[in-house]
Each structure stands twice: as structure tokens, then as C-alpha cells.
Scaffold this active site. Structure first.
Site, short mmCIF file in Angstrom:
data_model
loop_
_atom_site.label_atom_id
_atom_site.label_comp_id
_atom_site.label_asym_id
_atom_site.label_seq_id
_atom_site.Cartn_x
_atom_site.Cartn_y
_atom_site.Cartn_z
N TYR A 56 35.05 42.92 8.70
CA TYR A 56 35.12 43.67 7.44
C TYR A 56 34.40 42.92 6.33
O TYR A 56 33.56 43.49 5.62
CB TYR A 56 36.58 43.91 7.06
CG TYR A 56 36.75 44.70 5.79
CD1 TYR A 56 36.58 46.08 5.77
CD2 TYR A 56 37.09 44.06 4.59
CE1 TYR A 56 36.74 46.81 4.60
CE2 TYR A 56 37.25 44.77 3.42
CZ TYR A 56 37.07 46.15 3.43
OH TYR A 56 37.22 46.86 2.27
N SER A 71 33.43 45.66 -1.54
CA SER A 71 34.75 45.04 -1.68
C SER A 71 34.54 43.62 -2.15
O SER A 71 33.51 43.00 -1.88
CB SER A 71 35.49 45.03 -0.33
OG SER A 71 36.63 44.20 -0.38
#
Length: 260
Positions: free
Chosen positions: A166, A149
């Protein structure tokens, strides 16, 4: 010399796609399957996997599924063994399964940190290790495509998301990709990562609802979020013979957000 069509053709290849029942994983499975690969999908929920199978079969794709929790070591071993049993071998491994959790860093729950890390990086490592050892290394062929990501490339703008676990896990995925590429290149295995920006999905729906798609895309050079086609070309490049001399790379698919 092969034609460009032949370089991107996946006829006869096999692929295991984790987190493949919806969202980005399903989009990647579509791309690989439409190019001829036989697919095994994995996710936690059988009903969602069944729906994904019906969706892919309607597009003429040969697909099976295995329900597994990618954060549990026993499930990971079982998934790898079942996938190898059904496919015979795994040519392409797409590590897409992931989780997020939002909370301020100073109050971030330890169990939430562990949940994110166990799925996003520990489970990814264990599955890749097993598929590599049992299938890719002995056959001297493999394509590992990790879904990282752009959150692994930077922090979050002030006032937006609070997702320290994350972001940290996706940063780990990026360096895992580079490190494994260095180790497994001698086995003719490529290891690359896709780094999506914001795509509408179950994981991002809360942020999009709170911040608004227009506001989230305001700083994106292309002025939009990702759609249900935008990962396909990059995933196919990394999974096919067209990308046979590309390894250890991270490609942002984010409308230019990480470039400004």
C-alpha cells in the site's frame, strides 16, 4: 473578473469518481455534486453504488453509477466508455479506488502485492490514460484528482501497520501525479493529489479497532482523525477553476501528522 463563488462553482461540469460508493470517494462526490457537477460513481458492488446514489440524490445531486473492477483492464475500458457516453465528456476525474493488505514484508504474499498494485496504480494509470486521450486532451480541459495517502510520503511507525504494498503504491501515485502534470500541462489539464491521513473507513477500520482512535491521533498536532467533511475543501480546490494554476502538487490532509 470572477467572484470567489464563481471560481468554486462546478455548474455544468462533469465528474467521474472511482471508489465513490462510500468513504472518501463518497465524501468527494458530495463536495463536487453540491457545487453543481454531474457525477458518475464507480465501484465494484452495485448495491453499494445504489445506496450512494440515493444518498446523493437526497442532497439534490445529479448522479449515475457504473459497476466496475478497477483492477481489470477490460472493466476499466468499459467504465471509461460508459462514463463518456452518459456524461458526454469528463471534466473531472477523481481516482480514489484503492485496496490495502497487511502482512510483514518478509512474508508478504505475491498475490496480495499484485492485487494492491493492480488497483492502486496500474488501474489508476489505465483509466486516466483513456479519459485523457478520449476526452480531456481533445477538449483541452481537465482536472485529475488522485487520492494518494500520507503512507506514500513515509513508512509506518514501528509496531503499527505492515502495509508495504500500500505504501509503495501510494508513493507511486504521488510521482505519477507529478510526472503527468508535467506532460499534460500543455493541454490545460491539471493533475494533483490529495494525501489523506487516517480517516475512519472500511479500509482503516481494522487498524483503528486494533490500535484505538485515541492512540492513533496522539501524535497528530490537531489530536484527531479525519472526518466526513475534511477532504471536501481540498478536493473542490483541485477540481474547480479556483485551482487552475495548481498542478503537480500533493496536499496532505492529516491534521499535521506528516509535518512533525
Amino acid at each position: 473578473m470572477r467572484t470567489i463563488q464563481q471560481l468554486f462553482d462546478l455548474t455544468g461540469k462533469t465528474a467521474l469518481v472511482t471508489g465513490g460508493s462510500r468513504g472518501l470517494g463518497l465524501q468527494i462526490a458530495e463536495a463536487l455534486g453540491e457545487q453543481g457537477a454531474r457525477i458518475v460513481l464507480s465501484a465494484r458492488k452495485a448495491d453499494e453504488l445504489q445506496s450512494a446514489q440515493i444518498h446523493l440524490q437526497a442532497r439534490g445531486i445529479t448522479v449515475d453509477w457504473i459497476a466496475a473492477d478497477g483492477s481489470r483492464e477490460a472493466d476499466i475500458a468499459d467504465l471509461a466508455d460508459k462514463a463518456l457516453d452518459r456524461l458526454g465528456h469528463v471534466d473531472i476525474l477523481v481516482n480514489n479506488a484503492g485496496a490495502t493488505w497487511g502482512a510483514p514484508a518478509e512474508d508478504y504474499p505475491t498475490d496480495a502485492w499484485d492485487k494492491v498494485m493492480n488497483l492502486n496504480i496500474r488501474g489508476l494509470f489505465l483509466l486516466t490514460q483513456r479519459i485523457g486521450k478520449l476526452s480531456m486532451i481533445p477538449r483541452r480541459y481537465g482536472r485529475v484528482v488522485n487520492v494518494a495517502s500520507i503512507a506514500g510520503l513515509s513508512g509506518n511507525p514501528p509496531g503499527t501497520m505492515k502495509t508495504i504494498a500500500y505504501n509503495t503504491s501510494k508513493g507511486a501515485v504521488i510521482n505519477f501525479t507529478r510526472t503527468l502534470a508535467g506532460e499534460w500541462g500543455e493541454h490545460n489539464i491539471t493533475v494533483n493529489a490529495l494525501a489523506p491521513g487516517f480517516f475512519p473507513s472500511k479500509m482503516t477500520q481494522g487498524s483503528i479497532a486494533r490500535l484505538g482512535a485515541e492512540a492513533m491521533s496522539a501524535g497528530v498536532p490537531l489530536r484527531r482523525l479525519g472526518d466526513d467533511e475534511d477532504l471536501k475543501g481540498a478536493a473542490l480546490l483541485f477540481a474547480s477553476e479556483a485551482g487552475k494554476h495548481i498542478t503537480g502538487q500533493v496536499l496532505a490532509i492529516d491534521g499535521g501528522a506528516s509535518a512533525v
